[in-house]
Design a protein around this motif. Structure first.
Motif, mmCIF file in Angstrom:
data_model
loop_
_atom_site.group_PDB
_atom_site.id
_atom_site.type_symbol
_atom_site.label_atom_id
_atom_site.label_comp_id
_atom_site.label_asym_id
_atom_site.label_seq_id
_atom_site.Cartn_x
_atom_site.Cartn_y
_atom_site.Cartn_z
ATOM 1 N N LEU A 104 0.815 -1.218 0.000
ATOM 2 C CA LEU A 104 0.000 0.000 0.000
ATOM 3 C C LEU A 104 0.846 1.265 0.000
ATOM 4 C CD1 LEU A 104 -2.911 -0.960 2.447
ATOM 5 C CD2 LEU A 104 -2.821 -1.116 -0.043
ATOM 6 N N ASP A 105 2.158 1.118 -0.137
ATOM 7 C CA ASP A 105 3.017 2.306 -0.183
ATOM 8 C C ASP A 105 2.837 3.060 -1.496
ATOM 9 O OD1 ASP A 105 3.958 1.688 2.283
ATOM 10 O OD2 ASP A 105 6.081 1.614 1.730
ATOM 11 N N GLY A 106 2.776 4.366 -1.395
ATOM 12 C CA GLY A 106 2.639 5.198 -2.583
ATOM 13 C C GLY A 106 1.865 6.475 -2.280
ATOM 14 N N THR A 107 1.474 7.183 -3.336
ATOM 15 C CA THR A 107 0.688 8.405 -3.209
ATOM 16 C C THR A 107 -0.777 8.090 -3.473
ATOM 17 O OG1 THR A 107 2.573 9.695 -4.026
ATOM 18 C CG2 THR A 107 0.453 10.796 -3.972
ATOM 19 N N CYS A 130 -7.303 10.933 -1.378
ATOM 20 C CA CYS A 130 -8.292 10.467 -0.407
ATOM 21 C C CYS A 130 -9.518 11.374 -0.404
ATOM 22 C CB CYS A 130 -7.684 10.436 0.998
ATOM 23 S SG CYS A 130 -6.165 9.494 1.093
ATOM 24 N N GLN A 131 -10.684 10.743 -0.534
ATOM 25 C CA GLN A 131 -11.943 11.490 -0.472
ATOM 26 C C GLN A 131 -12.630 11.140 0.836
ATOM 27 O OE1 GLN A 131 -14.872 10.696 -3.538
ATOM 28 N NE2 GLN A 131 -15.480 12.844 -3.547
ATOM 29 N N TRP A 132 -12.774 12.164 1.674
ATOM 30 C CA TRP A 132 -13.313 11.969 3.020
ATOM 31 C C TRP A 132 -14.792 12.329 3.039
ATOM 32 C CZ3 TRP A 132 -9.702 10.387 6.713
ATOM 33 C CH2 TRP A 132 -8.352 10.514 6.351
ATOM 34 N N GLU A 190 -6.419 2.500 -9.363
ATOM 35 C CA GLU A 190 -7.378 1.656 -8.646
ATOM 36 C C GLU A 190 -7.723 2.283 -7.295
ATOM 37 O OE1 GLU A 190 -6.144 -2.379 -8.381
ATOM 38 O OE2 GLU A 190 -5.848 -2.632 -10.540
ATOM 39 N N THR A 191 -8.883 1.912 -6.779
ATOM 40 C CA THR A 191 -9.367 2.508 -5.536
ATOM 41 C C THR A 191 -9.410 1.494 -4.407
ATOM 42 O OG1 THR A 191 -11.667 2.079 -6.145
ATOM 43 C CG2 THR A 191 -10.750 4.230 -6.753
ATOM 44 N N LEU A 192 -9.431 2.036 -3.204
ATOM 45 C CA LEU A 192 -9.506 1.231 -1.987
ATOM 46 C C LEU A 192 -10.528 1.892 -1.077
ATOM 47 C CD1 LEU A 192 -8.191 -1.156 -0.417
ATOM 48 C CD2 LEU A 192 -6.544 0.491 0.499
ATOM 49 N N GLU A 193 -11.606 1.180 -0.752
ATOM 50 C CA GLU A 193 -12.671 1.747 0.072
ATOM 51 C C GLU A 193 -12.500 1.346 1.533
ATOM 52 O OE1 GLU A 193 -16.575 0.983 -1.341
ATOM 53 O OE2 GLU A 193 -16.276 1.968 -3.287
ATOM 54 N N TRP A 194 -12.703 2.353 2.408
ATOM 55 C CA TRP A 194 -12.620 2.129 3.851
ATOM 56 C C TRP A 194 -13.949 2.516 4.484
ATOM 57 C CZ3 TRP A 194 -7.685 0.668 5.728
ATOM 58 C CH2 TRP A 194 -6.611 0.847 4.855
ATOM 59 N N THR A 195 -14.217 1.932 5.641
ATOM 60 C CA THR A 195 -15.432 2.292 6.378
ATOM 61 C C THR A 195 -15.066 2.592 7.831
ATOM 62 O OG1 THR A 195 -15.893 -0.036 6.913
ATOM 63 C CG2 THR A 195 -16.938 0.874 4.928
ATOM 64 N N ILE A 220 -14.777 6.160 3.122
ATOM 65 C CA ILE A 220 -13.599 6.914 2.694
ATOM 66 C C ILE A 220 -12.968 6.165 1.536
ATOM 67 C CG2 ILE A 220 -11.322 7.770 3.370
ATOM 68 C CD1 ILE A 220 -12.354 7.908 6.244
ATOM 69 N N VAL A 221 -12.700 6.882 0.446
ATOM 70 C CA VAL A 221 -12.190 6.246 -0.777
ATOM 71 C C VAL A 221 -10.773 6.745 -1.062
ATOM 72 C CG1 VAL A 221 -12.546 5.881 -3.244
ATOM 73 C CG2 VAL A 221 -14.524 6.059 -1.712
ATOM 74 N N TRP A 222 -9.867 5.796 -1.235
ATOM 75 C CA TRP A 222 -8.492 6.106 -1.644
ATOM 76 C C TRP A 222 -8.311 5.709 -3.112
ATOM 77 C CZ3 TRP A 222 -4.244 4.497 2.417
ATOM 78 C CH2 TRP A 222 -4.502 5.150 3.641
ATOM 79 N N LYS A 223 -7.641 6.574 -3.879
ATOM 80 C CA LYS A 223 -7.303 6.270 -5.266
ATOM 81 C C LYS A 223 -5.794 6.398 -5.431
ATOM 82 C CE LYS A 223 -8.043 7.829 -10.032
ATOM 83 N NZ LYS A 223 -8.732 8.836 -10.881
ATOM 84 N N GLN A 224 -5.140 5.321 -5.892
ATOM 85 C CA GLN A 224 -3.686 5.355 -5.984
ATOM 86 C C GLN A 224 -3.219 6.165 -7.198
ATOM 87 O OE1 GLN A 224 -1.193 1.624 -6.066
ATOM 88 N NE2 GLN A 224 -0.209 2.770 -4.417
ATOM 89 N N LEU A 225 -2.302 7.122 -6.917
ATOM 90 C CA LEU A 225 -1.761 7.973 -7.964
ATOM 91 C C LEU A 225 -0.392 7.505 -8.439
ATOM 92 C CD1 LEU A 225 -2.654 11.450 -6.389
ATOM 93 C CD2 LEU A 225 -4.016 10.077 -7.976
ATOM 94 N N GLU A 226 0.408 6.958 -7.525
ATOM 95 C CA GLU A 226 1.754 6.502 -7.866
ATOM 96 C C GLU A 226 2.237 5.548 -6.780
ATOM 97 O OE1 GLU A 226 4.249 5.687 -10.137
ATOM 98 O OE2 GLU A 226 3.860 7.740 -10.843
ATOM 99 N N THR A 227 3.024 4.561 -7.186
ATOM 100 C CA THR A 227 3.591 3.639 -6.202
ATOM 101 C C THR A 227 4.937 4.181 -5.726
ATOM 102 O OG1 THR A 227 4.774 2.308 -7.852
ATOM 103 C CG2 THR A 227 2.487 1.697 -7.349
#
Length: 567
Positions: free
Chosen positions: A243-246, A249-251, A312-317, A326-333
């Motif tokens: 999960l390392d990278g940039t 995050c949409q809160w 790609e996105t990663l959803e959190w609750t 909360i949705v994370w979208k990866q911009l760069e590794t």
């Protein structure tokens, strides 16, 4: 090889029609140097595009709001390019420090505007943010090397696995640049240093493997106008830290932030957070504090292999109202080795200004002349270089093209050399305000002590300032040239500025005659006060009298100078 901008080829000389038409005479010479017929100089960008030196230099030195000169988009592919990264001709970049305008100098932070608690405020910023954020640094160009000293030492990891929490650290209070270069035409320094084997750690817990420092100095090399510290994050293995990278995050479906995750740790809300991936379920989670309430953030996205890909996105609750999703979208590794933390350096509460502890000769203070305007300096707000007026004097050495001496030319200019002018707007073409702007069309009437002259922005600099092409001055001085008595600064638009009302100017060397008066009237305070009363008799305005009175009281109390001489 042909320059795609001017269509010049390497064999074209400075007298090439294409070069002359595109660049003008001055830049055409750069195609082949001083010798007629010499081949044009070409450079190659990191993106493998070729340009002649005048064209790419003109592109990269073009003013850009907030940016440091020498960087800009490649004209062919729009990839960001730095003049310091060009291959081929040096393009004016010098590595020999002996030719640099900043040689034998140090630059450290000082308050831009005098403040009683400046030292305490700066110490607090250094303690909280440190050198990574651009505080407590001294840029040194002494002897034969360029280096940085830190007021608060950085922590450098021991050799070995720096990702291990138990890894030890050395304290680093100074670093020397591995490579240092200077571009005199733009007054810009570029320094690079690598920490690849032993990354440095910032207050937020991040590790960095290299630093690129860009500093754009004022024309007189007195202070840093703007710059940047580009810290490159140390890369990690995607297999060990998927999960390392940039991440964007949409809160709560509203605000969007960007975070950097390194070693599955990231900083948010001034708190370091640690992502944990369950070994059995491969589901990630982490906790964070919200008003003394511990919030657990979990995801149903199973992490496998090297983790989500770019885009790609990663959803959190969470169970926190408003932040259920909360949705994370990866911009760069982080493994890409491209992620950087860019810290802007610019004049704010503090400015990096030249120190005077490395020699360089004595600096001349303003001098006082009671019988003529020539040789005097007049300033506002007790500050030289803050649009101060410098009356250098008649220049009898002017020679025309035939070698004949012209009639005496008066020389005077406005100085914008104080770093406080960085708070003012740039010229309308985006360039910084010049350090010195000459008066044109000068007239001097010694009988009435009246100076007239024009500041010709468009004529001298090819642009306007605050939409004004020209300012016309009429300045009337008191009989002993201690202050500006009256006059106007006329502009094409807007009302005139009036001296003594909204423009209050006094002689920057006023303390000198006042100290002499105080010394010769030690036993008679009344005689010294007569000097002060004379200002009122000479029609000083109330604002001017207040400024003059402050200086007089400072002299009587034998305090340090009230003036900032911009040394």
């Amino acid at each position: 090889m042909i320059c795609p901008i001017c269509l010049a080829a390497p064999h074209d000389g400075p007298d090439s029609a294409l070069a002359a038409e595109t660049h003008g005479d001055a830049d055409a010479v750069a195609h082949g140097g001083a010798n007629a017929g010499a081949p044009a100089s070409f450079v190659t960008t990191p993106c493998n595009h070729h340009f002649c030196v005048p064209c790419i230099e003109r592109v990269l030195l073009r003013p850009r709001p907030g940016g440091v000169p020498t960087s800009g988009p490649c004209p062919m592919c729009r990839e960001q390019v730095s003049l310091f990264d060009l291959e081929g001709s040096a393009c004016g970049v010098e590595e020999d420090m002996s030719s640099w305008p900043v040689r034998d100098a140090k630059y450290s932070q000082r308050a831009l505007v005098p403040m009683q608690n400046a030292s305490a405020l700066l110490e607090g910023m250094i303690d909280r943010h440190g050198a990574i954020e651009g505080y407590g640094i001294t840029f040194c160009f002494d002897e034969s090397a360029a280096s940085i000293d830190f007021a608060k030492p950085l922590r450098m990891a021991f050799r070995g696995d720096w990702t291990d929490d138990a890894i030890g650290h050395n304290l680093l209070d100074s670093i020397q640049f591995d490579r240092a270069r200077f571009h005199s035409k733009s007054m810009t320094f570029c320094g690079n240093v690598s920490f690849a084997n032993s990354p440095v750690r910032c207050e937020a817990g991040y590790f960095f493997q290299s630093l690129e420092c860009l500093l754009h100095f004022s024309d007189n090399a007195n202070y840093v106008r703007k710059g940047s510290l580009q810290w490159k994050y140390a890369s990690t293995s995607a297999e060990r830290y998927p999960l390392d990278g940039t991440w964007e995050c949409q809160w709560g479906g509203r605000s969007v932030d960007t975070i950097v995750v390194q070693r599955h740790r990231f900083s948010c809300f001034d708190e370091e957070m640690h992502i944990v991936i369950d070994e059995k379920t491969r589901l990630p989670s982490y906790t964070w504090n919200y008003h003394n309430r511990l919030i657990k953030q979990t995801s149903t996205h199973q992490i496998s292999g090297t983790g989500p890909g770019i885009g790609e996105t990663l959803e959190w609750t969470t169970d926190l109202p408003g932040y259920e999703k909360i949705v994370w979208k990866q911009l760069e590794t982080l493994e890409s080795n491209k992620i950087e933390k860019c810290v802007e350096i610019k004049a704010g509460n503090f400015v990096y200004q030249r120190c005077n502890d490395l020699g360089g000769g004595d600096v001349a203070l303003p001098s006082y002349h009671a019988d003529t305007v020539w040789g005097n300096t007049f300033c506002q707000l007790f500050t030289v270089g803050l649009a101060s007026y410098h009356f250098v004097g008649p220049d009898s050495s002017a020679v025309d093209a035939d070698g004949d001496t012209n009639e005496i030319q008066m020389r005077a200019y406005i100085s914008y050399e104080n770093p406080r002018t960085e708070m003012w707007p740039d010229l309308d073409n985006g360039q910084s305000v010049p350090s010195r702007v000459p008066f044109r069309n000068i007239e001097w009437n010694a009988e009435t002590r009246t100076f007239r002259g024009d500041i010709c922005w468009e004529e001298d600099f090819g642009t306007t300032w605050m939409r004004e092409a020209k300012w016309s001055y009429e300045i009337v001085f008191d009989p002993t040239f201690m202050f500006v008595k009256s006059g106007t600064c006329s502009r094409a638009s807007g009302t005139d500025h009036r001296f003594g009302v909204d423009l209050i100017y006094i002689n920057a060397a006023l303390e000198s005659p006042l100290r002499e008066a105080a010394r010769t009237t030690q036993s008679n305070t009344g005689e010294f006060l007569d000097v002060v009363r004379k200002w009122r008799d000479d029609d000083a305005s109330s604002g001017t009298l207040e400024m003059l009175g402050n200086v007089a009281m400072s002299v009587i109390a034998e305090r340090e100078s009230m003036f900032d001489f911009n040394l």
